[in-house]
Design an enzyme around this catalytic site. Structure first.
Site, PDB file in Angstrom:
ATOM      1  N   SER A  65     -29.257  26.367  -1.598  1.00 51.74           N
ATOM      2  CA  SER A  65     -30.454  25.843  -0.791  1.00 51.74           C
ATOM      3  C   SER A  65     -31.564  27.177  -1.495  1.00 51.74           C
ATOM      4  O   SER A  65     -32.796  26.890  -1.138  1.00 51.74           O
ATOM      5  CB  SER A  65     -30.332  25.857   0.473  1.00 51.74           C
ATOM      6  OG  SER A  65     -29.869  24.984   1.000  1.00 51.74           O
TER       7      SER A  65
ATOM      8  N   LYS B  15     -34.416  25.326  -2.868  1.00 48.20           N
ATOM      9  CA  LYS B  15     -35.769  25.005  -2.194  1.00 48.20           C
ATOM     10  C   LYS B  15     -36.911  25.910  -2.487  1.00 48.20           C
ATOM     11  O   LYS B  15     -38.175  25.147  -2.310  1.00 48.20           O
ATOM     12  CB  LYS B  15     -35.413  24.988  -0.563  1.00 48.20           C
ATOM     13  CG  LYS B  15     -34.193  23.987   0.006  1.00 48.20           C
ATOM     14  CD  LYS B  15     -33.968  24.087   1.300  1.00 48.20           C
ATOM     15  CE  LYS B  15     -33.157  22.895   1.913  1.00 48.20           C
ATOM     16  NZ  LYS B  15     -31.612  22.872   1.360  1.00 48.20           N
TER      17      LYS B  15
ATOM     18  N   GLU C  10     -38.294  32.330   4.137  1.00 49.67           N
ATOM     19  CA  GLU C  10     -38.491  32.446   5.532  1.00 49.67           C
ATOM     20  C   GLU C  10     -38.950  34.273   5.591  1.00 49.67           C
ATOM     21  O   GLU C  10     -38.640  34.893   4.772  1.00 49.67           O
ATOM     22  CB  GLU C  10     -37.311  32.397   6.267  1.00 49.67           C
ATOM     23  CG  GLU C  10     -36.938  30.946   6.091  1.00 49.67           C
ATOM     24  CD  GLU C  10     -35.457  30.543   6.113  1.00 49.67           C
ATOM     25  OE1 GLU C  10     -34.662  31.560   6.515  1.00 49.67           O
ATOM     26  OE2 GLU C  10     -34.846  29.593   5.918  1.00 49.67           O
TER      27      GLU C  10
ATOM     28  N   SER D 191     -26.039  27.632  -0.219  1.00 49.35           N
ATOM     29  CA  SER D 191     -24.535  27.457  -0.534  1.00 49.35           C
ATOM     30  C   SER D 191     -24.313  26.081  -0.858  1.00 49.35           C
ATOM     31  O   SER D 191     -25.110  25.153  -0.820  1.00 49.35           O
ATOM     32  CB  SER D 191     -23.993  27.627   0.894  1.00 49.35           C
ATOM     33  OG  SER D 191     -24.152  28.851   1.576  1.00 49.35           O
TER      34      SER D 191
END
Length: 392
Positions: free
Chosen positions: A91, A94, A299, A345
């Site tokens: 991920s 992303k 994040e 993952s």
């Protein structure tokens, strides 16, 4: 020259790693041995506890990089890990979907305020069309699931799913981490660029970011560097194609390329025009969600950050549950200083990337086993504690 305290070397259990480390007040830029001791102390116990076959760790400080390689890329062939070994970054992919969308916006072919139906007419006036592209990119469309449903095997079925999807909340009200959400976001970004995601990533995105060994589709010439991942049964595996895999978790990269990418995130000014604006746009925060701020891809946490807060932001509840959001009144540049992070993952690989631009420090951890996220966070935090002292 700094001295590593004996206490540091004796700490071997991940449960006590963060308490063992005493923040350094200075460091020697050319002291690779010292940095290796810090990384070794954080990484080796994790590899032993979770039977991780191989790991590539890269650290950047003040625009310098160091590489620390452990174990093997293939247990069958005993191939040693190097900074050029290709890992499935899961991920962390992303973040590239986010940059493709903000690059398309910088090029004037897409707006984050647009809605899916503008690019996919079959979705016009559906519930998903009430969400903006920004909502999709921040997992706030209204409760899309974590995974693409098992019965969906092609894009036609995926579009039918979106046409019939019923939200659990209004757009922007909750964040529910979702591959379909970021998948649709990345898919639309590629459509805006008149291409598919894999092609535009490999022909535009990766080259402009200077990533020479990063792929969606690993070519024959790079297959020898592609590590094997290992699942819970210790079977050698690699990711299999699926709907939205390339947008959500399909990138393969090396620690050398990923630390280069981190350095560009630390100092986007080194990039040209639209790509610089694209990377900078992924550093904007949009929604407060519990312990962290959700941006596009990354994040965010105010820095210094406690280990407890970092673990909370990367917790199972953040991954699996819908969490209420507090939309920021206006998109904002991060409150400085800021720590950015992303985990990733696949069935056989686990990754973690974090960086603090104001400290000019970043850490990349790539492994060919999907070991627990808290262990990744604790190990990286321990390294960060040593290399960039945290005010508690």
């Amino acid at each position: 020259m700094l001295t590593i305290l004996p206490k540091l070397i004796s700490c071997t259990a991940i449960a006590v790693i963060s308490s063992c480390f005493v923040p350094l007040t200075s460091w020697a830029a050319d002291d690779a041995a010292q940095i290796r001791a810090i990384v070794d102390t954080a990484v080796r116990p994790v590899m032993a506890e979770y039977d991780v076959p191989g790991m590539a760790v890269a650290v950047t400080i003040n625009n310098q990089s160091w590489f620390f390689n452990y174990g093997v890329a293939s247990r069958e062939n005993a191939t040693a890990i190097s900074e050029n070994t290709l890992f499935e970054i899961g991920s962390v992919s992303k973040t590239f979907a986010a940059i493709l969308a903000t690059y398309a916006q910088a090029q004037g072919v897409l707006s984050l305020d647009d809605h899916p139906g503008k690019y996919l007419p079959q979705l016009k006036n559906s519930a998903i069309d009430q969400a903006s592209l920004l909502h999709l990119g921040t997992y706030c469309a209204g409760g899309l699931p974590l995974q693409v449903p098992d019965e969906i095997s092609n894009m036609q079925q995926m579009m039918a799913y979106f046409q019939n999807w019923k939200p659990d909340a209004a757009p922007g009200a909750v964040r529910r981490y979702s591959n379909p959400s970021i998948g649709l976001f990345g898919h639309i970004a590629a459509l805006a660029m008149k291409s598919d995601f894999a092609s535009v990533a490999e022909s535009v995105l990766f080259p402009q970011l200077g990533l020479q060994h990063t792929y969606v589709r690993v070519p024959d010439s790079a297959q020898a560097n592609y590590a094997w991942g290992y699942n819970k049964a210790n079977k050698a595996i690699r990711v299999t194609p699926d709907v939205f895999d390339v947008e959500a978790y399909g990138v393969k990269s090396s620690s050398a390329d990923m630390i280069h990418f981190v350095r560009e995130n630390i100092e986007p000014a080194q990039l040209a025009g639209p790509m610089r604006r694209a990377v900078e746009a992924t550093h904007v925060g949009y929604f407060e969600v519990g312990a962290m701020v959700q941006g596009l891809g990354w994040e965010q946490y105010p820095y210094p950050v406690t280990l407890e807060r970092l673990l909370e932001g990367n917790s199972q509840s953040m991954l699996m549950e819908a969490n209420p959001t507090r939309p920021l009144r206006a998109p904002r540049e991060p409150v400085k200083p800021t720590l950015f992070n992303k985990t990733g993952s696949t069935a056989g690989f686990g990754s973690y990337v974090l960086f603090v631009p104001e400290k000019k420090i970043g850490i990349v951890m790539l492994a060919n086993r999907s070991y627990p996220i808290p262990a990744r966070v604790k190990a990286a935090y321990a390294i960060l504690q040593q290399l960039a002292p945290i005010v508690r």
